[in-house]
Design an enzyme around this catalytic site. Sequence first.
Site, short mmCIF file in Angstrom:
data_model
loop_
_atom_site.label_atom_id
_atom_site.label_comp_id
_atom_site.label_asym_id
_atom_site.label_seq_id
_atom_site.Cartn_x
_atom_site.Cartn_y
_atom_site.Cartn_z
N CYS A 2 75.32 95.30 31.45
CA CYS A 2 77.05 95.12 31.31
C CYS A 2 77.47 95.86 30.04
O CYS A 2 76.87 95.65 29.04
CB CYS A 2 77.51 93.80 31.80
SG CYS A 2 77.21 93.19 33.35
N ARG A 27 74.23 100.79 30.51
CA ARG A 27 73.98 99.32 30.61
C ARG A 27 74.32 98.89 32.05
O ARG A 27 74.00 97.53 32.24
CB ARG A 27 74.83 98.74 29.60
CG ARG A 27 74.76 99.25 28.13
CD ARG A 27 75.49 98.38 27.20
NE ARG A 27 75.19 97.07 27.21
CZ ARG A 27 74.53 96.59 26.35
NH1 ARG A 27 73.70 97.23 25.66
NH2 ARG A 27 74.24 95.17 26.43
N TRP A 75 76.70 95.17 35.79
CA TRP A 75 75.22 95.05 36.63
C TRP A 75 75.35 93.79 37.06
O TRP A 75 75.09 92.80 36.37
CB TRP A 75 74.02 95.22 35.34
CG TRP A 75 72.60 95.40 36.23
CD1 TRP A 75 72.11 96.49 36.42
CD2 TRP A 75 71.93 94.28 36.23
NE1 TRP A 75 70.72 96.32 36.88
CE2 TRP A 75 70.63 94.99 36.73
CE3 TRP A 75 72.01 92.87 36.02
CZ2 TRP A 75 69.47 94.08 37.24
CZ3 TRP A 75 70.72 92.26 36.24
CH2 TRP A 75 69.44 92.87 37.01
N ASN A 101 79.50 89.54 30.19
CA ASN A 101 78.16 89.93 30.24
C ASN A 101 77.22 88.81 29.97
O ASN A 101 77.09 88.10 29.10
CB ASN A 101 77.85 91.15 29.02
CG ASN A 101 76.29 91.33 29.14
OD1 ASN A 101 75.74 91.29 29.94
ND2 ASN A 101 76.01 92.03 27.98
N GLY A 102 76.27 88.90 30.70
CA GLY A 102 75.14 87.72 30.90
C GLY A 102 75.40 86.84 31.88
O GLY A 102 75.84 86.84 33.18
N GLU A 478 52.32 104.21 32.23
CA GLU A 478 53.73 104.69 31.77
C GLU A 478 54.28 105.59 32.79
O GLU A 478 55.42 106.02 33.12
CB GLU A 478 53.88 105.12 30.57
CG GLU A 478 55.05 105.86 29.94
CD GLU A 478 56.37 104.87 29.94
OE1 GLU A 478 56.14 103.69 30.30
OE2 GLU A 478 57.59 105.54 29.63
N LYS A 482 57.48 105.70 34.94
CA LYS A 482 58.35 106.72 34.95
C LYS A 482 58.99 107.37 36.25
O LYS A 482 60.22 107.25 36.84
CB LYS A 482 58.33 108.00 34.14
CG LYS A 482 58.30 107.68 32.61
CD LYS A 482 59.52 107.54 32.05
CE LYS A 482 59.93 106.03 32.16
NZ LYS A 482 59.58 104.98 30.91
N GLU A 485 60.62 104.59 38.73
CA GLU A 485 62.21 104.46 38.25
C GLU A 485 63.23 105.27 38.69
O GLU A 485 64.37 104.99 38.79
CB GLU A 485 62.24 104.17 36.52
CG GLU A 485 61.52 102.93 36.14
CD GLU A 485 61.46 102.95 34.67
OE1 GLU A 485 62.44 102.08 34.05
OE2 GLU A 485 61.13 103.76 33.95
N HIS A 501 36.89 99.99 42.54
CA HIS A 501 36.86 98.62 43.10
C HIS A 501 37.86 98.28 43.93
O HIS A 501 38.13 97.01 44.16
CB HIS A 501 36.81 97.80 41.89
CG HIS A 501 35.81 98.12 41.11
ND1 HIS A 501 34.33 97.59 41.23
CD2 HIS A 501 35.55 98.39 39.77
CE1 HIS A 501 33.52 97.87 40.14
NE2 HIS A 501 34.17 98.60 39.44
N LYS A 600 69.79 99.49 31.30
CA LYS A 600 69.25 99.55 30.24
C LYS A 600 69.55 98.30 29.21
O LYS A 600 70.40 97.68 29.43
CB LYS A 600 69.54 100.82 29.06
CG LYS A 600 68.48 101.45 28.24
CD LYS A 600 68.91 102.48 27.85
CE LYS A 600 67.69 103.10 26.88
NZ LYS A 600 66.47 103.35 27.52
C1 F6R Z 1 61.36 102.00 31.41
C2 F6R Z 1 62.33 100.93 30.52
C3 F6R Z 1 62.37 99.61 30.46
C4 F6R Z 1 62.20 99.15 28.98
C5 F6R Z 1 62.19 97.45 29.10
C6 F6R Z 1 62.26 97.23 27.64
O1 F6R Z 1 61.88 103.14 31.23
O2 F6R Z 1 63.10 101.57 29.75
O3 F6R Z 1 60.84 99.04 31.10
O4 F6R Z 1 61.13 99.61 28.34
O5 F6R Z 1 63.30 97.01 29.70
O6 F6R Z 1 63.41 97.32 26.98
P1 F6R Z 1 63.59 97.44 25.37
O7 F6R Z 1 62.75 98.31 24.80
O8 F6R Z 1 64.89 97.54 25.04
O9 F6R Z 1 63.18 95.90 24.90
#
Ligand code: F6R
Length: 605
Positions: A2, A27, A75, A101-102, A478, A482, A485, A501, A600
Amino acid sequence: MCGIVGYVGHRQAAEVILDGLKRLEYRGYDSAGLVISDSERVLNVMKRAGKLKVLSDAFRTQPLTGTLGLGHTRWATHGKPNDINAHPHLSEDGKLAVIHNGIIENYLPLRARLSAEGHTFASETDTEVLVHLIEAHYQGDLVAAVQAALREVHGAYAIVVSHADHELIVAARATSPLVIGLGQGENFVASDVPALLPYTREVIFLRDGDMALLAKDGVTVTDFGGVVLRRDSAIIDWDAEAAEKGGYPHYMLKEIFEQPVVLQNTLGGRLAANGTDVTLELSLDPASFNRVVITAAGTAYYSGLVGEYLIEKLARLPVEVEVASEFRYREPVIDSRTLVVVVSQSGETIDTLEALREAKRQGAHTLAILNAKGSSISREADDVLYIHAGPEIGVASTKAYMAMLAAFELLAIWLGRARGTLSAALAAELIAELRHTPALVEAALKAREQVAAIAEAFKGKSDYLFLGRGVNFPTALEGALKLKEISYIHAEAYATGEMKHGPIALIDDDMPVVAIATASALYDKTVSNIQEVRARDGIVIALASEGDEAIKAHADYVITAPRTMELISPMVNVVPLQLLAYETAARLGLDVDQPRNLAKSVTVE
Ligand code: F6R
């Protein structure tokens, strides 16, 4: 999670708020809203489900004027993303507005009580209980009413409140981040720094339990009981341009291409002139612990898996890595001889923050590998190693991952040298190669064309398998993350040797298999595993080191990565995988920077 922006001053508040929300849209982006106090001291609200653009377009046709206002991108946690559940929420008389937010954890009993007292709820959100609670306590003093309401709620939240009768914004923080921007005759509040950058660099990071009272001529910070607190301001050195797209179609692409410069910043000044050591300003004593635990979430967690490999190899310390949301509830066995490393781009991820707190309660020394200065984790960790990646706006993390890998390289070399487990000769070799990583990553970016052809060929697939082993198993994880996502293609990653396996049952002539087969001690074994895929008609996309001609005989497609030391290779190998995710999502016409359901900086559990 948010985005919040509040403004009081001399400008048109809505312009500042919409501009700030745009910079915070990473966010949360399922709905947005704003409230502006006009010259008649009437609160005018506009809320829309969907992206911020829907709100901005509505605003252009029906502008709201006034120099005090609040805005929000949501969010959703409680209640679907629709117009009604969007913030701000207003009291029944329309005079009080709240943005949040929260999560208010005890909202259900509060809602039941307030309903019984005659309050009518319009939305399904937990936020709305705050509005009714503040309204119930309000007797002309907004600050006192907010304080009284907050005494009754618990949870992790950040709120901003305004009232038609006061030229004031009240902000309060319990875990979820809030930062105040200080201006001349104007002041700002936001959930993250990028919203403030065009207006001011002077900021105050609120701490848990802080309230801020913002008027146009000043800001006062108090605790929830009204006791005035001294909070020094900080100057932010990120420039506004760093948080802009700079000609790239998406932030994610810009951030992928920024990685060579990011590496210069992460490594800068930390590789000692003697060529065999690194300089880290840490208070921890490498001789005082016998174990390392790394905990983080998502991409940051995968960087920790690379860290495990590096630290065990170079510093000969046992390392465990665990996702933070598990670690904190597991009663982990740690003590004062354990170094707990938390890793986070935002420094606000609640799971990681709580894992840090758990580690501190158990007496461990804590080190945070972090991007965001002034973040909650930065204040609570015993030591901080900043990665200096600059603002990362794309929701899918790329450059912060790269910088985290560089930080783990530095940490592992530092520990290895201090503990006498890493020879000067190997340290010198690693450091020389680290100096070369900006150029290596620059060269890795050249794979974009090869990758684009593969993305085009396979953009219609519904599943992908990623394989990697050793220090590049996390690279496979990773790469798969990516792709899922941002392209919504199901992707799984396995340690290459583990494929036989179980996952080998999935291999057919339809699912692309990305196999990391760059130069390594286990190259031959990797090639054997690739042959096992081919023997079952699997489609092999091999990521191989420059000059590896032999691999062509085993793969349908080859992506070339610059040759480097195996211990450094995760930094180089992740680049084509980031590009594969990007090129695929872009071809599918998806919203690369704001993928569905994500946000994020995940500040809720
Ligand atoms: C993936 C991504 C998330 C963050 C995770 C941790 O692309 O961005 O998996 O890596 O939410 O976020 P931080 O690093 O801000 O603690």
